[in-house]
Design an enzyme around this catalytic site. Structure first.
Site, PDB file in Angstrom:
ATOM      1  N   SER A  32       0.840  -1.195   0.000  1.00  0.00           N
ATOM      2  CA  SER A  32       0.000   0.000   0.000  1.00  0.00           C
ATOM      3  C   SER A  32       0.881   1.252   0.000  1.00  0.00           C
ATOM      4  CB  SER A  32      -0.890  -0.016   1.237  1.00  0.00           C
ATOM      5  OG  SER A  32      -1.957   0.880   1.123  1.00  0.00           O
ATOM      6  N   TYR A 193      -8.024  14.060   2.344  1.00  0.00           N
ATOM      7  CA  TYR A 193      -7.249  14.922   1.461  1.00  0.00           C
ATOM      8  C   TYR A 193      -8.167  15.525   0.394  1.00  0.00           C
ATOM      9  CZ  TYR A 193      -3.490  12.666   4.009  1.00  0.00           C
ATOM     10  OH  TYR A 193      -2.683  12.215   5.017  1.00  0.00           O
ATOM     11  N   GLY A 335      -0.117  -2.527   4.437  1.00  0.00           N
ATOM     12  CA  GLY A 335       0.557  -1.289   4.796  1.00  0.00           C
ATOM     13  C   GLY A 335       1.491  -1.455   5.976  1.00  0.00           C
TER      14      GLY A 335
END
Length: 370
Positions: A32, A193, A335
């Site tokens: 990731s 974001y 991740g």
């Protein structure tokens, strides 16, 4: 350079090669995108080469570079990587060339941090930097702060012309990524974001064509995808990461994500990377736990008819294999566990009793696979 040992036994789905529109992944495990906050002026450097190279040598089928800013003001922190100028291409290419030499597919995530930009690295406080400390003014769909004590800056509301300029910056960065040699481009539409800020009614308070209705709030992302898709060669895969739910009763929902995923599929997006959350501060109603986002990937996959990636608290080979066997995702994004264990694919293969699997370069596998 570092060829892998071929599979010699019948493999679980996790270690069966996967083909997506002509691109073949040696397995279903992807690194990731992980922000390392270790760049200067946006440039990839030897840290990134070693960090990402170790994951490619560790056996991941797809290796993503970290969230890479499409403009200087789009960086989360001063240490973010970027792709806003041609000079960034060559050092990125060095990293991607090595990743591909190991047999992994090379990807990049393109991002703009919006109102969460201008922050210190997490280990330096994770707070908004004042401009005199090396920070900068932030921008967003609306002049609404993230809403906690560490990220209090009120962003400037973007004009329509500025929105279109940012779409073009995503497009220019995508072209540079292709020049550098990527095989997969992911647009970051998650985690509070800029793209996510437009999608969520918790952050988007506009009353023009980019706010209000579902159609208007998704316009920025859909226009960005359309422009990027038109600018890159047809063989380059295009993914989108979504915060598939805000985990908030007044926010973006999984049903919104299914609806959006259908539109993304129609535009030629190949896969939805199914994450969630982090659109506002001081809100912690997220059910963290093993595989807590898998059901979101499953719903989008089944109801939108698009490939998905499951991500979040997936920490073992058996857990990942169960996700695939249950038709809940097509790829597994790893991740934090990849930081703990750069050779996660190798250990997952041993756990699943896949012997001689395609998870290590032959220079390693000759010795440890015996």
């Amino acid at each position: 350079m570092a060829s892998v040992i071929p599979v010699t036994t019948s493999s679980p789905l996790l270690f069966t090669p996967y083909n997506l529109r002509g691109v073949t992944f040696r397995n279903r495990l992807a690194l990731s995108p992980l922000c390392m906050y270790s760049s200067v002026d946006g440039f990839y450097n030897d840290f990134h080469l070693v960090h990402l190279g170790s994951k490619a040598l560790g056996g991941f089928g797809l290796v993503f570079t970290e969230a890479t800013a499409v403009s200087p003001e789009g960086r989360i922190s001063p240490g973010d990587t970027g792709l806003w100028k041609d000079e960034h291409i060559a050092p990125l290419k060095k990293v991607l060339d090595f990743v591909k030499s190991t047999g992994a597919v090379a990807g990049i995530q393109l991002a703009h941090a919006g109102r969460k930009a201008s922050a210190a690295a997490p280990w330096k406080g994770d707070h908004h930097l004042k401009n005199e400390e090396g920070g900068w003014d932030t921008i967003a769909p609306s002049a609404v702060s993230f809403g906690n004590e560490t990220l209090p800056k009120i962003p400037k509301e973007l004009s329509v012309d500025e929105i279109l300029e940012i779409e073009d910056k995503f497009t220019a960065a995508a072209r540079r990524a292709v020049t550098a040699g990527v095989q997969v481009i992911e647009i970051h539409g998650a985690h509070g974001y800029l793209q996510n800020e437009f999608l969520s009614p918790l952050a988007n308070k506009r009353s023009d064509n980019y706010g209000g209705s579902f159609e208007n709030r998704t316009r920025f992302l859909l226009e960005t995808v359309t422009k990027v898709k038109a600018a890159i060669p047809s063989e380059i895969l295009l993914f989108v990461r979504l915060s598939t739910t805000d985990w908030h009763p007044e926010g973006w929902t999984i049903d919104d994500s299914v609806r959006l995923a259908r539109l993304l599929k129609d535009l030629g997006v190949d896969l939805v990377d199914s994450s969630s959350g982090f659109i506002i501060g001081n809100y912690r109603d997220i059910p963290f736990g093993p595989g807590f986002q898998v059901h979101l990937s499953e719903k989008i996959r089944k109801e939108a008819g698009i490939a998905t990636a499951a991500v979040g608290k997936i920490t073992s080979g058996k857990q990942a294999e169960e996700v695939l066997q249950g038709d809940k995702a097509d790829l597994i994004f790893i991740g934090m566990e990849a930081l703990r264990d750069p050779q996660f694919p190798f250990h997952a293969a041993k756990e699943l009793e896949v012997h001689g699997s395609n998870t290590l370069p032959i220079q390693f596998g000759h010795w440890v696979n015996k």
